[in-house]
Design an enzyme around this catalytic site. Structure first.
Site: not given
Ligand code: HMG
Ligand code: MG
Length: 302
Positions: A15-16, A207, A209, A240, A249
């Site tokens: 995933r990450d 966690h 990086h 990310c 990581n």
């Molecule tokens: P948004 O645009 O605010 O959402 O995104 P919305 O509710 O306004 O919806 C807009 C559109 O997104 C719509 O589609 C929804 O259907 C769709 P449209 O009508 O425009 O075609 N949508 C979705 N589609 C699929 N699955 C969903 C979903 N939700 C809405 N769940 C949202 C908000 C959170 C979805 C967006 O900002 C997003 O996907 N962000 C990605 C975040 C991400 O994956 N980041 C990386 C992971 S976090 C990380 O790596 C950190 C971690 O490792 C820890 C660390 O290291 O810190 C965990």
């Molecule tokens: Mg991470």
């Protein structure tokens, strides 16, 4: 110094790691990676995320990947779910655990999940409730627990606040995440310490990086506090997409080597893990980001 005698690792590479690859990795490769990780003895694997495919196209094959893995008894498969829409899609794929991911920094929350910290908590609450009612475990990630690419240093009080809010909504355990790898041991201890009034030591994981090469030192600092749950990525995959410049990581291989060298068990077969890291690195056309992998590979061929 009393270190834990056993450490539980969650490999977040599928995933990450793979969320951050520029070239699309086929679902079959991701499935094989999960297979190789479990064969190496990993008992917790973060498989994919149910986020918007417009934001993170690399995870758009989430359903296919979850359907393709061969589940092994005793192995827990987790997935990221930022909102109810993601949860509803995820639950059909039968994850053992879902992860809501918030941030200790306002700016990062906006960039990563397009809402404020307060709004994110409102989105998470029904997800957490639904998962718990369905008997699915719930973890919470606290990103930017030490530093933020937009705001700089993050105070431990910010971590404490998010940990408290997550605890109140029923999140069962939390990851204190150094998203951009800027932490150093004492800062990381303070960030972990800020979660500890709200979560028992068994429910807090590190966690880290490895952007600045501090992740192993930070892992050791966390072990000194008694933390025994960590996330790491095979071959040091990761980053990310919304944290520019953040590298992967800490490599699972490096953590396992360090822990085994300290007499701490992990249940992981380092040789098989090295093979898994080489498999995914070859698929990506590069060498593993793991010093231990390089050293042991040189020994194998030398
Ligand atoms: P948004 O645009 O605010 O959402 O995104 P919305 O509710 O306004 O919806 C807009 C559109 O997104 C719509 O589609 C929804 O259907 C769709 P449209 O009508 O425009 O075609 N949508 C979705 N589609 C699929 N699955 C969903 C979903 N939700 C809405 N769940 C949202 C908000 C959170 C979805 C967006 O900002 C997003 O996907 N962000 C990605 C975040 C991400 O994956 N980041 C990386 C992971 S976090 C990380 O790596 C950190 C971690 O490792 C820890 C660390 O290291 O810190 C965990
Ligand atoms: Mg991470």
């Amino acid at each position: 110094m009393d270190f834990p005698s056993h450490v539980q690792l969650i490999d977040v590479g599928p995933r990450d790691g793979l969320q951050n690859e520029k070239t699309m990795v086929p679902a079959a490769t991701k499935i094989e990676l999960v297979q190789r990780l479990q064969s190496a003895g990993l008992t917790e694997i973060e498989v994919t995320s149910f986020v918007s495919p417009k934001w993170v196209p690399q995870m758009a094959d989430n359903v296919e990947v979850m359907a393709g893995i061969t589940r092994q008894p005793g192995v827990h498969y987790s997935v990221l779910t930022p909102n109810l829409q993601g949860y509803e899609a995820a639950v059909k794929t039968r994850p053992d655990e879902i992860v809501v991911f918030g941030a200790a920094s306002e700016a990062f929350s906006q960039k990563n999940i397009n809402c404020s910290i307060a709004e994110s908590m409102e989105r998470f609450a029904p997800v957490v409730q639904a998962a718990l009612a369905a008997g699915i475990a719930v973890r919470g990630a606290i990103s930017c627990a030490v530093g933020c690419p937009y705001e700089g240093d993050v105070a431990p009080e910010r971590v404490a606040l998010v940990a408290r809010l997550m605890r109140e909504m029923g999140v069962q355990r939390v990851d204190v995440a150094d998203t951009i790898g800027v932490g150093t041991p004492l800062k990381v201890q303070r960030a972990l310490g800020a979660a500890l009034p709200h979560y028992a030591i068994d429910q807090v994981s590190g966690h880290f990086h490895d952007t600045y090469g501090m992740a192993l030192a930070n892992t050791l600092a966390a072990l000194q506090l008694g933390v025994w749950n960590f996330q790491s990525s095979v071959a040091g995959l990761g980053g990310c997409p919304y944290a520019r410049g953040a590298t992967g990581n800490v490599a699972t291989e490096d953590v396992v080597y360090m822990l085994h060298g300290m007499g701490i068990s992990t249940g992981i077969d380092l040789d098989r893990l090295i093979d898994a890291g080489q498999f995914i690195s070859a698929a990506l056309g590069r060498k593993p980001h793991s010093r231990v992998s390089h050293a042991l590979q040189a020994k194998r061929t030398g």
